[in-house]
Write a protein that holds these residues in place. Structure first.
Motif, PDB file in Angstrom:
ATOM      1  N   LEU A  14       0.773  -1.361  -0.157  1.00  0.00           N
ATOM      2  CA  LEU A  14       0.032  -0.040   0.101  1.00  0.00           C
ATOM      3  C   LEU A  14       0.690   1.251   0.075  1.00  0.00           C
ATOM      4  CD1 LEU A  14      -3.161   0.550  -0.141  1.00  0.00           C
ATOM      5  CD2 LEU A  14      -3.020   0.728   2.539  1.00  0.00           C
ATOM      6  N   ALA A  15       2.051   1.120   0.886  1.00  0.00           N
ATOM      7  CA  ALA A  15       2.738   2.288   0.721  1.00  0.00           C
ATOM      8  C   ALA A  15       3.663   2.626  -0.451  1.00  0.00           C
ATOM      9  CB  ALA A  15       3.785   2.122   1.866  1.00  0.00           C
ATOM     10  N   LEU A  16       3.905   1.422  -1.302  1.00  0.00           N
ATOM     11  CA  LEU A  16       4.318   1.672  -2.450  1.00  0.00           C
ATOM     12  C   LEU A  16       3.424   2.172  -3.419  1.00  0.00           C
ATOM     13  CD1 LEU A  16       7.003   0.420  -3.686  1.00  0.00           C
ATOM     14  CD2 LEU A  16       5.601  -1.509  -4.694  1.00  0.00           C
ATOM     15  N   MET A  17       2.110   1.725  -3.235  1.00  0.00           N
ATOM     16  CA  MET A  17       1.203   2.194  -4.487  1.00  0.00           C
ATOM     17  C   MET A  17       1.015   3.665  -4.013  1.00  0.00           C
ATOM     18  SD  MET A  17      -0.002  -0.318  -6.227  1.00  0.00           S
ATOM     19  CE  MET A  17       1.310  -0.896  -6.268  1.00  0.00           C
ATOM     20  N   PHE A  18       0.961   4.254  -2.855  1.00  0.00           N
ATOM     21  CA  PHE A  18       0.805   5.535  -2.708  1.00  0.00           C
ATOM     22  C   PHE A  18       2.010   6.597  -3.050  1.00  0.00           C
ATOM     23  CE2 PHE A  18      -2.765   4.755   0.213  1.00  0.00           C
ATOM     24  CZ  PHE A  18      -3.373   6.090   0.322  1.00  0.00           C
ATOM     25  N   LEU A  19       3.208   6.021  -2.775  1.00  0.00           N
ATOM     26  CA  LEU A  19       4.570   6.646  -3.361  1.00  0.00           C
ATOM     27  C   LEU A  19       4.338   6.575  -4.707  1.00  0.00           C
ATOM     28  CD1 LEU A  19       6.843   7.325  -1.611  1.00  0.00           C
ATOM     29  CD2 LEU A  19       7.994   5.409  -2.601  1.00  0.00           C
ATOM     30  N   LEU A  20       3.923   5.680  -5.518  1.00  0.00           N
ATOM     31  CA  LEU A  20       4.008   5.738  -6.745  1.00  0.00           C
ATOM     32  C   LEU A  20       3.060   6.718  -7.337  1.00  0.00           C
ATOM     33  CD1 LEU A  20       5.233   4.017  -9.222  1.00  0.00           C
ATOM     34  CD2 LEU A  20       3.199   2.375  -9.185  1.00  0.00           C
ATOM     35  N   ALA A  21       1.660   6.558  -6.820  1.00  0.00           N
ATOM     36  CA  ALA A  21       0.687   7.552  -7.038  1.00  0.00           C
ATOM     37  C   ALA A  21       1.108   9.123  -6.961  1.00  0.00           C
ATOM     38  CB  ALA A  21      -0.558   7.337  -6.543  1.00  0.00           C
ATOM     39  N   PHE A  22       1.506   9.347  -5.773  1.00  0.00           N
ATOM     40  CA  PHE A  22       2.080  10.882  -5.610  1.00  0.00           C
ATOM     41  C   PHE A  22       3.482  11.195  -5.801  1.00  0.00           C
ATOM     42  CE2 PHE A  22      -1.690   9.833  -2.993  1.00  0.00           C
ATOM     43  CZ  PHE A  22      -2.570  10.831  -3.300  1.00  0.00           C
ATOM     44  N   ALA A  23       4.276  10.385  -5.966  1.00  0.00           N
ATOM     45  CA  ALA A  23       5.663  10.795  -6.079  1.00  0.00           C
ATOM     46  C   ALA A  23       5.999  10.298  -7.681  1.00  0.00           C
ATOM     47  CB  ALA A  23       6.712  10.323  -5.107  1.00  0.00           C
ATOM     48  N   GLY A  24       5.486   9.492  -8.131  1.00  0.00           N
ATOM     49  CA  GLY A  24       5.774   8.838  -9.542  1.00  0.00           C
ATOM     50  C   GLY A  24       5.752   9.622 -10.500  1.00  0.00           C
ATOM     51  N   PRO A  25       4.711  10.618 -10.713  1.00  0.00           N
ATOM     52  CA  PRO A  25       4.624  11.484 -11.933  1.00  0.00           C
ATOM     53  C   PRO A  25       5.631  12.471 -11.922  1.00  0.00           C
ATOM     54  CG  PRO A  25       2.500  11.383 -10.634  1.00  0.00           C
ATOM     55  CD  PRO A  25       3.432  10.503  -9.953  1.00  0.00           C
ATOM     56  N   PHE A  26       6.600  12.785 -10.813  1.00  0.00           N
ATOM     57  CA  PHE A  26       7.761  13.620 -10.825  1.00  0.00           C
ATOM     58  C   PHE A  26       8.892  12.908 -11.518  1.00  0.00           C
ATOM     59  CE2 PHE A  26       5.220  15.220  -7.202  1.00  0.00           C
ATOM     60  CZ  PHE A  26       4.792  16.483  -7.671  1.00  0.00           C
ATOM     61  N   LEU A  27       8.715  11.565 -11.780  1.00  0.00           N
ATOM     62  CA  LEU A  27       9.964  11.021 -12.262  1.00  0.00           C
ATOM     63  C   LEU A  27       9.668  10.955 -13.778  1.00  0.00           C
ATOM     64  CD1 LEU A  27      10.389   8.219  -9.802  1.00  0.00           C
ATOM     65  CD2 LEU A  27      11.735   9.830 -10.098  1.00  0.00           C
ATOM     66  N   GLY A  28       8.311  10.652 -14.242  1.00  0.00           N
ATOM     67  CA  GLY A  28       8.281  10.843 -15.769  1.00  0.00           C
ATOM     68  C   GLY A  28       8.372  12.047 -16.488  1.00  0.00           C
ATOM     69  N   ARG A  29       8.426  11.987 -17.876  1.00  0.00           N
ATOM     70  CA  ARG A  29       8.833  13.105 -18.442  1.00  0.00           C
ATOM     71  C   ARG A  29       7.431  13.853 -19.040  1.00  0.00           C
ATOM     72  NH1 ARG A  29      11.826  11.576 -23.536  1.00  0.00           N
ATOM     73  NH2 ARG A  29      10.961  13.433 -24.051  1.00  0.00           N
ATOM     74  N   TRP A  30       6.434  12.903 -18.995  1.00  0.00           N
ATOM     75  CA  TRP A  30       5.108  13.465 -19.527  1.00  0.00           C
ATOM     76  C   TRP A  30       4.280  13.606 -18.613  1.00  0.00           C
ATOM     77  CZ3 TRP A  30       5.339  13.697 -24.825  1.00  0.00           C
ATOM     78  CH2 TRP A  30       6.567  13.208 -25.469  1.00  0.00           C
ATOM     79  N   SER A  31       3.197  14.837 -18.738  1.00  0.00           N
ATOM     80  CA  SER A  31       2.088  15.067 -17.840  1.00  0.00           C
ATOM     81  C   SER A  31       0.900  14.332 -18.514  1.00  0.00           C
ATOM     82  CB  SER A  31       1.676  16.638 -17.713  1.00  0.00           C
ATOM     83  OG  SER A  31       0.577  16.817 -17.887  1.00  0.00           O
ATOM     84  N   TYR A  32       0.004  14.027 -17.616  1.00  0.00           N
ATOM     85  CA  TYR A  32      -1.248  13.491 -17.975  1.00  0.00           C
ATOM     86  C   TYR A  32      -1.999  13.879 -19.264  1.00  0.00           C
ATOM     87  CZ  TYR A  32      -4.545  16.065 -15.382  1.00  0.00           C
ATOM     88  OH  TYR A  32      -5.558  17.059 -14.794  1.00  0.00           O
ATOM     89  N   THR A  33      -1.817  15.381 -19.385  1.00  0.00           N
ATOM     90  CA  THR A  33      -2.580  16.041 -20.545  1.00  0.00           C
ATOM     91  C   THR A  33      -1.696  16.093 -21.705  1.00  0.00           C
ATOM     92  OG1 THR A  33      -1.585  18.154 -19.424  1.00  0.00           O
ATOM     93  CG2 THR A  33      -4.045  17.519 -19.185  1.00  0.00           C
ATOM     94  N   ASP A  34      -0.506  15.630 -21.571  1.00  0.00           N
ATOM     95  CA  ASP A  34       0.433  15.670 -22.840  1.00  0.00           C
ATOM     96  C   ASP A  34      -0.021  14.734 -23.988  1.00  0.00           C
ATOM     97  OD1 ASP A  34       1.736  17.736 -21.757  1.00  0.00           O
ATOM     98  OD2 ASP A  34       3.607  16.515 -21.165  1.00  0.00           O
ATOM     99  N   ARG A  35       0.107  15.082 -25.226  1.00  0.00           N
ATOM    100  CA  ARG A  35      -0.049  14.132 -26.270  1.00  0.00           C
ATOM    101  C   ARG A  35       1.080  14.221 -27.097  1.00  0.00           C
ATOM    102  NH1 ARG A  35      -3.462  13.268 -23.450  1.00  0.00           N
ATOM    103  NH2 ARG A  35      -5.810  13.478 -23.540  1.00  0.00           N
TER     104      ARG A  35
END
Lengths: 303, 330
Positions: free
Chosen positions: A44-65
């Motif tokens: 569960l901790a891993l899932m929360f970490l992924l959901a809240f800190a994960g987006p900062f690691l990726g290059r794309w935002s969820y609105t990007d195409r």
């Protein structure tokens, strides 16, 4: 282990530490003492970490195409591939998971609070209060929750997800409230409640200070298990387009999109479906271990 | 006793009436049937739309109480009004309930029997390898929502068909329309359609039932009457089946009634994903089609199903549990 052994062990433990161990420490010790509890908590901790800190690691935002990669398989550029629209699966999935986690947590907390208050008032006051509250509980049990939530979906247009949380919680509390009512009726006759009443403490204060804290274990476990129920309801509604509305995304709407392309582009389906399953599994494991940890009679050998 | 039952029945009827009325009021306010006629080419004259909506009792310009009274007076006479396309709601839902029944009977039976057997065996061998395995599997299955499970089954079936090189498992609909051949060919065709939806229903049910049955069985195994049964010389197997399992089955059977009631309207995902035209599918479709009368009728049916299930589970409990039965006679 027999009862006397357990008592001896407890006395021994208490003697070592000089004074009764705090309840929180006992429960936490038993919770993390079981493999299931440790594994569930870590997942569960891993899932929360992924959901809240994960987006900062990726290059794309969820609105990007990305208009150079439609339905592309996972690569160094897009870790989990892309959707038909060119959206990055990693970014979109984490965004959806964040929304599902927040909705599930809030709905569970609101639902359990409602259950505690309604059940305790019905059980404590008895008479007409009890009859009226029980009738409302039965009415909500009889109404098909999925249908009502779906009919109300136009109200949850983008940005209105807190309202969605409230309505979701409105259909989560009935069964727990019935249990709370039963426990309250038995607690009402206990000496400490009589003492408080005869000292002139107001009924609402008795409920919030003496009755509800005495069933905190029940409520904590229930809130945990409600999280998975809320997440499942939310994803199911969003699957049919009745829950979280676009442009916002949730795991449910992602799975709905993913199933259309799952056969020839598996990454559009398996990442969001897998994360949903792992999240629910982790919540259920935590809830189950919490129940064992709170229950003094459970665990330790055969019943 | 009769007075108690009568009061209870009256309370149930009041609950159904209020629940259905609430659902109607909510659907009539939130849904917009007028939208169905917008954006047509050529555009439909407003007067025609108004006349059509008024005829179907769906006109949002008529005050809600007036529409409600017209609808309610129909319902009292057993007529749930008409769908947005003008058909009779009664006929439409009557046809669909048959589809749903054909869908859930096999799944429910398979799921509950498997679950009960697995749970009972796991309890007898508590903490054995089978117990650990079944606990793990049921935990995993319970974490998989029906939408995901059904889609995984479809993917697996496509892969299986590809592997075998023939369309063995069919993923959409109840039967192939215009299927040639006699009864045997048609039955085989139906069976091939039924496999996947039945699996998607029964897996989850089996997981729930096995957890439930395992706990019940564990409670009973330590009871005095099971020890007595073995002490008087019965073989272990006989004592376990005749005395322990029979007693531990009571809660599962009453739970069975509830599942049945809930599934009558609750197989939305299975029906929608596998293309069966039952009640659950209509629930989603009617909301998308702004079909107020159908939504209200389905809520009424769902409320009826839940309360009938509650009543049935009470009755079954009385039939199965001698203590309840003796208490009633006295």
């Amino acid at each position: 282990m027999s009862v006397t052994d357990e008592e001896l062990a407890e006395q021994h433990e208490a003697g070592d530490r000089l004074g009764a161990p705090s309840r929180l420490r006992v429960v936490a010790g038993r919770f993390f003492g079981s493999f299931q509890g440790r594994a569930g908590f870590a997942l569960l901790a891993l899932m929360f970490l992924l959901a809240f800190a994960g987006p900062f690691l990726g290059r794309w935002s969820y609105t990007d195409r990305d208009f150079t990669a439609f339905l592309a398989p996972p690569s160094a550029d897009h870790w989990w591939g892309t959707l038909q629209t060119g959206a990055d699966v990693y970014a979109v999935t984490l965004r959806g998971m964040r929304r599902s986690l927040v909705v599930g947590l809030l709905a569970a907390v609101v639902g359990t609070t409602l259950a505690a208050v309604v059940g305790a008032f019905a059980g404590y006051f008895a008479g007409w209060t009890d009859r009226a509250l029980t009738w409302v509980t039965d009415l909500l049990l009889v109404l098909p929750a999925f249908l009502i939530l779906a009919v109300m979906s136009p109200l949850f247009a983008s940005g209105q997800w807190p309202l969605f949380v409230l309505v979701l919680a409105l259909f989560l509390w009935m069964v727990t409230s019935k249990i709370v009512r039963g426990v309250t009726i038995s607690l009402r006759e206990r000496e400490f409640v009589y003492a408080a009443r005869f000292m002139g403490v107001r009924p609402t204060t008795v409920i919030f200070r003496h009755i509800l804290p005495n069933m905190s274990s029940l409520l904590v476990v229930d809130a945990t298990l409600n999280v998975s129920a809320a997440i499942l309801t939310e994803t199911s509604l969003s699957y049919f387009g009745f829950g979280i509305q676009p442009p916002d995304v949730s795991l449910g709407s992602l799975i709905a999109d993913g199933t259309r392309t799952a056969l020839y582009a598996p990454w559009t389906f398996w990442f969001c479906a897998g994360l949903l399953v792992v999240t629910v599994l982790a919540v259920n494991m935590v809830g189950d271990s919490l129940r064992d940890a709170f229950d003094p009679a459970s665990g330790r050998g055969r019943r | 006793m009769a007075g108690f039952l009568f009061r209870r029945l009256l309370n149930y009827l009041a609950l159904i009436a209020v629940a259905t009325s609430l659902a109607y009021a909510l659907a009539a306010t939130a849904l917009n049937p007028r939208a169905n006629y917008e954006g047509r080419n050529p555009p439909i004259p407003p007067a025609v739309v108004d006349a059509r909506l008024a005829e179907l009792n769906l006109d949002d310009r008529t005050p809600l109480p007036e529409r409600y009274l017209r609808w309610a007076s129909g319902v009292v006479r057993g007529d749930f009004g008409r769908t947005v396309t003008g058909g009779s709601v009664n006929q439409d839902l009557g046809r669909r309930i048959g589809v749903t029944l054909r869908l859930i009977t096999a799944g429910l039976l398979l799921g509950s029997v498997t679950g009960v057997l697995v749970g009972a065996y796991a309890a007898v061998r508590q903490y054995g390898p089978f117990d650990r395995l079944s606990t793990g599997v049921s935990f995993a299955v319970l974490a998989v929502p029906t939408v995901v499970l059904a889609n995984i089954l479809i993917i697996a079936a496509v892969w299986f068909n590809y592997l075998v090189g023939a369309h063995v498992l069919l993923v959409s609909g109840e039967a192939t329309p215009g299927m040639p051949g006699g009864f045997a060919a048609q039955a085989a065709d139906r069976l091939r359609h039924l496999v996947l939806p039945t699996l998607s229903l029964s897996l989850g049910l089996a997981a729930v039932y096995s957890r439930y049955q395992r706990n019940m069985m564990l409670d009973v195994l330590g009871a005095d009457f099971v020890r007595t049964a073995m002490a008087k010389g019965l073989r272990r197997r006989t004592a376990l089946v005749r005395h322990a399992l029979r007693t531990a089955l009571i809660p599962a059977v009453t739970y069975f009634a509830f599942t049945f009631g809930a599934l009558l309207v609750g197989t939305t995902f299975t029906e929608k994903i596998f293309g069966w035209h039952g009640m659950g599918e209509q629930l989603v479709n009617s909301i998308s089609a702004n079909d107020v009368n159908t939504v209200a009728a389905i809520s009424c049916f769902a409320a009826l199903a839940v309360l009938a299930a509650a009543l049935a589970s009470d009755l079954m409990h009385a039939v199965l549990d001698p203590r309840v039965r003796m208490g009633a006679d006295r």
